[in-house]
Design an enzyme around this catalytic site. Structure first.
Site, PDB file in Angstrom:
ATOM      1  N   TYR A  34      18.870  29.784   6.097  1.00  0.00           N
ATOM      2  CA  TYR A  34      17.820  30.611   6.681  1.00  0.00           C
ATOM      3  C   TYR A  34      17.971  30.698   8.202  1.00  0.00           C
ATOM      4  O   TYR A  34      18.262  29.696   8.873  1.00  0.00           O
ATOM      5  CB  TYR A  34      16.435  30.046   6.361  1.00  0.00           C
ATOM      6  N   LYS A  52       0.849  -1.194   0.000  1.00  0.00           N
ATOM      7  CA  LYS A  52       0.000   0.000   0.000  1.00  0.00           C
ATOM      8  C   LYS A  52       0.885   1.246   0.000  1.00  0.00           C
ATOM      9  O   LYS A  52       2.093   1.166   0.208  1.00  0.00           O
ATOM     10  CB  LYS A  52      -0.924  -0.004   1.216  1.00  0.00           C
TER      11      LYS A  52
END
Length: 378
Positions: free
Chosen positions: A268, A41
């Site tokens: 950042y 899955k």
């Protein structure tokens, strides 16, 4: 006319070792000595459901494939997969015609699901194979044990329905200890036993299955007639040292090398500053690719067989690594962010998960579709 865009420029990729999948199946089958439902899955936990199924379809140790969605099962059939496909998820209503047409086997968790399925089967002039699920303590899907006798009798006698399996699902097999006979897993097995006895009386030869990877490996009494293996199939989980190998590798290349003077910040927020004159590699991947921002300042990668620290914040499209101590590091060098490199060094999925505060399931399922899958070991 505009020029046609160049493709495959960025070197970032997920490599999936299909030979390792087959190796792991052989190792697992030798250990559990029972047929395996290969759980594929969520696109094979991010590895590629169709590609994994293609190398395991017809494998003597694999009795079939388990998916969550009707659509996932249909995709396998469209790809030519012929083995049984078990649909485990709850979103089956509206998919009855497709399941009958494509020979999918739903896991039924409410007898009300049987009626539209039987109608679709009758319209197609065939029977629909089903497995019935018992809720022994997971609390999500399944017939409650008190209602099991009536449900089993109904499914056994219903026209258009071919009842071929009985299952349950463990809640804590990955944390319970096999030595603790008061554990949740043993309690669930005890709760399941009455339904097993009734099912075998009503349908001799019915397939009984309960165990996921943790249950199958740690609790031998849970193996019954088959086991459902997902995490271990891909070489992950705390059992990965038992002869199984990690299937997925996330790899990129050094895009640029920069000389960063001592005291200079990277990334950042300027959360990291060089404590010395530092050689920093720019790597073209980031959180948009499934390399979580939570790895910032915590993770390592492999360059020329050596671990290098990820420095600064992980950006959407870029990661920076301190490669000062890697002699000869050059633009174009492969950098392994997850998995094994060519030297035998490895970043395990368990390590990656711990650094990012995710589960191992989330790590591989979270690899973005913008990262191409490359299949090796064919």
């Amino acid at each position: 006319m505009l020029p046609r865009p160049t493709t495959d420029v960025r070197p970032t990729r997920v490599e999936v070792d299909l030979a390792a999948i087959k190796h792991n199946v052989a190792q697992l089958h030798a250990e559990v000595a029972t047929p395996i439902w290969a759980v594929i899955k969520a696109d094979g936990y991010g590895h590629g459901a169709v590609q994994v199924a293609s190398v395991l379809d017809g494998h003597p140790a694999v009795c079939g494939f388990a998916v969550s969605l009707v659509e996932e099962g249909v995709a396998l059939r469209d790809a030519g997969v012929v083995a049984p496909v078990l649909v485990l998820g709850p979103a089956q209503h509206g998919g009855e015609v497709a399941m009958v047409r494509h020979g999918l086997t739903p896991a039924i968790s409410d007898v009300a699901q049987l009626h539209p399925l039987a109608a679709a089967a009758a319209a197609a002039g065939r029977n629909a194979s089903v497995h019935l699920k018992i809720d022994t303590g997971m609390g999500r899907l399944g017939i409650m044990p008190a209602d099991a006798a009536a449900a089993l009798a109904q499914v056994a006698s219903m026209a258009g329905i071919s009842w071929t399996g009985l299952l349950t699902h463990f809640a804590n097999a990955d944390t319970d200890q096999p030595s603790d006979h008061q554990s949740t897993t043993f309690a669930q097995l005890a709760a399941f036993e009455a339904s097993v006895v009734m099912a075998r009386t009503l349908r001799p030869g019915i397939m009984i299955h309960a165990a996921n990877s943790a249950g199958a490996i740690s609790f031998p009494s849970s193996r019954f007639d088959a086991v459902r293996l997902g995490l271990a199939l891909y070489g992950n989980g705390p059992w990965a040292t038992s002869g199984r190998v990690q299937v997925m590798r996330l790899v990129t290349q050094v895009a640029q090398l920069r000389q960063v003077p001592a005291g200079h910040a990277v990334g950042y927020g300027q959360t990291w500053r060089a404590g010395r004159d530092t050689r920093v590699a720019v790597l073209p991947l980031g959180y948009a690719d499934g390399y979580p921002r939570s790895l910032s300042g915590k993770a390592f990668a492999l360059l020329r067989g050596k671990r290098v620290a990820i420095v600064g914040r992980v950006s959407m499209d870029m990661v920076m690594a301190d490669v000062t101590d890697v002699a000869g590091a050059a633009v174009g060098d492969d950098v392994t962010m997850l998995g094994r490199d060519g030297t035998g060094a490895e970043i395990s999925t368990a390590e990656f998960a711990a650094w990012s505060q995710l589960s191992e399931y989330e790590v591989t399922c979270g690899m973005s579709k913008r990262v191409p899958r490359v299949y090796v070991g064919l």
